[in-house]
Design an enzyme around this catalytic site. Structure first.
Site, PDB file in Angstrom:
ATOM      1  N   GLY A  43       0.937  -1.002   0.024  1.00  7.88           N
ATOM      2  CA  GLY A  43       0.129  -0.045  -0.030  1.00  7.88           C
ATOM      3  C   GLY A  43       0.916   1.135   0.075  1.00  7.88           C
ATOM      4  N   TYR A  44       0.187   2.249  -0.308  1.00  6.43           N
ATOM      5  CA  TYR A  44       0.964   3.633  -0.249  1.00  6.43           C
ATOM      6  C   TYR A  44       0.389   4.567   0.809  1.00  6.43           C
ATOM      7  CZ  TYR A  44       3.124   1.798  -4.624  1.00  6.43           C
ATOM      8  OH  TYR A  44       3.849   1.270  -5.704  1.00  6.43           O
ATOM      9  N   LEU A  45       1.559   5.158   1.369  1.00  5.87           N
ATOM     10  CA  LEU A  45       1.151   6.306   2.331  1.00  5.87           C
ATOM     11  C   LEU A  45       1.213   7.346   1.596  1.00  5.87           C
ATOM     12  CD1 LEU A  45       3.595   4.845   5.114  1.00  5.87           C
ATOM     13  CD2 LEU A  45       1.214   5.073   5.433  1.00  5.87           C
TER      14      LEU A  45
END
Length: 155
Positions: free
Chosen positions: A28-30
């Protein structure tokens, strides 16, 4: 500063028999802004946080920093990531002195298979396996950070 140089291709044929290793990856991407993507990833049984900078004009090279972190922390960080998770199996396929990393995507990106090869320079010549298709290096729609926003199923 670490620099990653790689070229990316679509996959048009069977590569799995040549794979020396495979592992499941969830990420996932912050942050997914082009100037700095920050991703968390579970790769097999290990966790990582990675920061990537903006790419070169060709899209073949960019700054990359990665650190191993506990899987428990990745799972906690996945809870606060931007919407969309990338789920894929990565195959390592040795060919002519290089290793191609082939990602077979699942979920909203089912049906997409992309290969990357890491090089020592942007203009390094290399032999291409027969299963390698069209080059998509620098095409942002194939970046994992974009696949979570605009998945393959929507194309």
């Amino acid at each position: 500063m670490a620099k990653e140089i790689e070229r990316k291709f679509l996959v048009k044929g069977d590569f799995k028999d040549a794979a020396s290793k495979q592992m499941r990856i969830t990420q996932g991407y912050l942050s997914s802004v082009p100037e700095r993507t920050v991703r968390v990833r579970i790769k097999g049984d290990k966790g990582f946080i990675t920061i990537k900078g903006i790419g070169s004009s060709s899209g073949a090279s960019r700054y990359e920093w990665e650190k191993e972190i506990p899987v428990r922390e990745v799972n906690e960080l996945l809870e606060i990531c931007e919407p969309g998770v990338i789920d894929k199996t990565r195959y390592q396929v040795p060919f002519s002195g290089l290793t191609f990393e082939v990602d077979e995507f699942y979920g909203d990106n089912e049906g997409l298979t992309v290969a990357e090869v890491e090089l020592s320079s942007e203009d390094q010549a290399f032999e291409k396996p027969e299963w390698l298709g069209e080059e998509v290096t620098g095409d942002v729609k194939y970046y994992n950070s974009m696949l979570m926003k605009n998945p393959y199923k929507n194309w």
